[in-house]
Design a protein around this motif. Structure first.
Motif, PDB file in Angstrom:
ATOM      1  N   HIS A 186     -77.918  36.301   6.057  1.00 53.52           N
ATOM      2  CA  HIS A 186     -77.364  35.940   7.361  1.00 53.52           C
ATOM      3  C   HIS A 186     -77.154  37.178   8.214  1.00 53.52           C
ATOM      4  O   HIS A 186     -76.721  38.220   7.729  1.00 53.52           O
ATOM      5  N   TRP A 189     -74.080  36.827  14.688  1.00 53.81           N
ATOM      6  CA  TRP A 189     -74.309  36.555  16.109  1.00 53.81           C
ATOM      7  C   TRP A 189     -72.984  36.119  16.724  1.00 53.81           C
ATOM      8  O   TRP A 189     -72.556  34.987  16.570  1.00 53.81           O
ATOM      9  N   LEU A 194     -75.622  33.521  10.809  1.00 53.00           N
ATOM     10  CA  LEU A 194     -76.765  32.624  10.919  1.00 53.00           C
ATOM     11  C   LEU A 194     -77.897  33.103  10.024  1.00 53.00           C
ATOM     12  O   LEU A 194     -78.299  34.275  10.064  1.00 53.00           O
ATOM     13  N   ASP A 196     -81.189  33.307  10.052  1.00 50.16           N
ATOM     14  CA  ASP A 196     -82.201  33.169  11.106  1.00 50.16           C
ATOM     15  C   ASP A 196     -83.604  33.532  10.645  1.00 50.16           C
ATOM     16  O   ASP A 196     -84.517  33.663  11.461  1.00 50.16           O
TER      17      ASP A 196
END
Length: 378
Positions: A186, A189, A194, A196
């Motif tokens: 992760h 943010w 997240l 992503d």
């Protein structure tokens, strides 16, 4: 030494500590192990960690794996620690003064933010001869391993380090790592962690590579890795990965950090507690994982903690506070609670700065849209 909690006592202490303090760290998942020379004293997975065999990218803990590989080649007589690194890593424009040892001890003069391609510019850096931490040192050592062994770094590590140690959920190959059921990495943010799908760039132009920071390993495998050191270079099955003398050299062939009271050598930071006890450790931080490991050779104890997020706005500091608490509990002390209050303020200030930066960047675009209307009404 010798009075450390074990069995149910250790489990109760660490379960209570982690239950109260892991939520304060704010990271999605983590894994913890405490080991001795004979086995695992404690192991736990937390949050969204899929299990004890799920790999995490261990960041700069990777450097010690590279040092192990180099010391194996030294034992074989294939590599000379005091020979120019360029003898083995051919094709890299590195002065002959930069030796294999200087790379291991981070005294080559390479810049801390240099990629390998930037560092290998044919010149000696300003910090040559004194400790200055740089990923490029270990990225070049990865090329030394390749040149001296004839194998790609990941294959060498698999066949000569990870395989003999039974580390089946570990690899320096990022493609293979994806097949091993990785703990989801992760990035932070604005306070949200997240997953992503970030992937680190590969090659000499990247800041850091497998040999310096991108080995993937599970907490179960890392437990076995630390036991190897506590057993003087021997694997659990009795096979030898390193000689006891090479392990000793990895611990004590070191240089002082001019900015503190620690030393660095061969992939380990070392220092002494107030009572003189030797401590070896290393932290790791990459874009979406953090990690830390610690060895207490006089007690015969090792600790490793892995987490599946990176949060430079306070979360990493809380993670390392948690690691300190785990080590304290493992030796029988009373660990300090993780203080999340000051990092929450840090997070708020960071988010405000980001928001201001976004507004500053967006303001010209908003003004551009208003000018045509003003011109039309003029």
């Amino acid at each position: 030494a010798g009075l450390e909690p074990t069995g149910e006592d250790l489990a109760a202490r660490l379960d209570a500590y982690l239950s109260a303090n892991f939520p304060q760290v704010g990271m999605p998942g983590a894994a913890v192990a405490v080991v001795d020379a004979d086995g695992v004293r404690y192991l736990a997975t937390l949050g969204d960690c899929p299990g004890a065999d799920a790999p995490f990218v261990v960041g700069s803990l990777s450097k010690s794996f590279t040092a192990v590989a180099v010391m194996q080649l030294v034992e074989q007589g294939t590599v000379d620690l005091d020979a120019p690194a360029a003898r083995y890593a051919q094709g890299y424009d590195v002065p002959d003064e930069v030796t294999v040892r200087s790379l291991l001890n981070q005294t080559s003069g390479f810049g801390s933010r240099d990629s390998l391609s930037e560092a290998a510019d044919g010149r000696l850096g300003d910090t040559f001869g004194s400790f200055s931490y740089a990923n490029a040192n270990y990225d070049l050592l990865g090329r030394v391993v390749e040149g001296a062994s004839g194998d790609p770094y990941a294959r060498y590590l698999d066949e000569h380090v990870l395989g003999p140690l039974g580390m089946t959920a570990s690899t320096a190959d990022p493609v293979r790592a994806e097949t091993l059921g990785m703990a989801p990495g992760h990035r932070d943010w604005f306070g949200l962690h997240l997953a992503d799908g970030f992937r680190h760039a590969q090659g000499d132009d990247a800041w850091g590579g497998p040999a310096s920071g991108y080995v993937a390993s599970s907490v179960q495998d890392m437990a076995g890795y630390l036991r190897m050191y506590l057993n003087g270079g021997a694997a659990d099955g009795g096979g030898r990965v390193l000689s006891a003398d090479s392990v000793r050299r990895m611990f004590l062939d070191r240089v002082p950090d001019p900015e503190g009271d620690t030393y660095y050598g061969m992939g380990w930071t070392s220092f002494n507690w107030d009572d003189g006890e030797l401590v070896l450790s290393h932290d790791g931080q990459v874009e979406n994982y953090v990690a830390s490991m610690c060895l207490l050779p006089e007690r015969g104890i090792g600790v490793v903690v892995l987490a599946d997020a990176n949060d430079n706005a306070g979360g990493n500091s809380r993670f390392f506070d948690l690691v300190s608490g785990v080590v304290t509990a493992a030796v029988g002390g009373v660990p300090a609670p993780v203080d999340a209050q000051w990092t929450a303020l840090w997070r708020q200030r960071t988010d405000v700065l980001y928001a201001c930066a976004v507004l500053v960047c967006a303001a010209p675009l908003l003004l551009v849209r208003r000018w045509p209307r003003r011109l039309a009404s003029a």
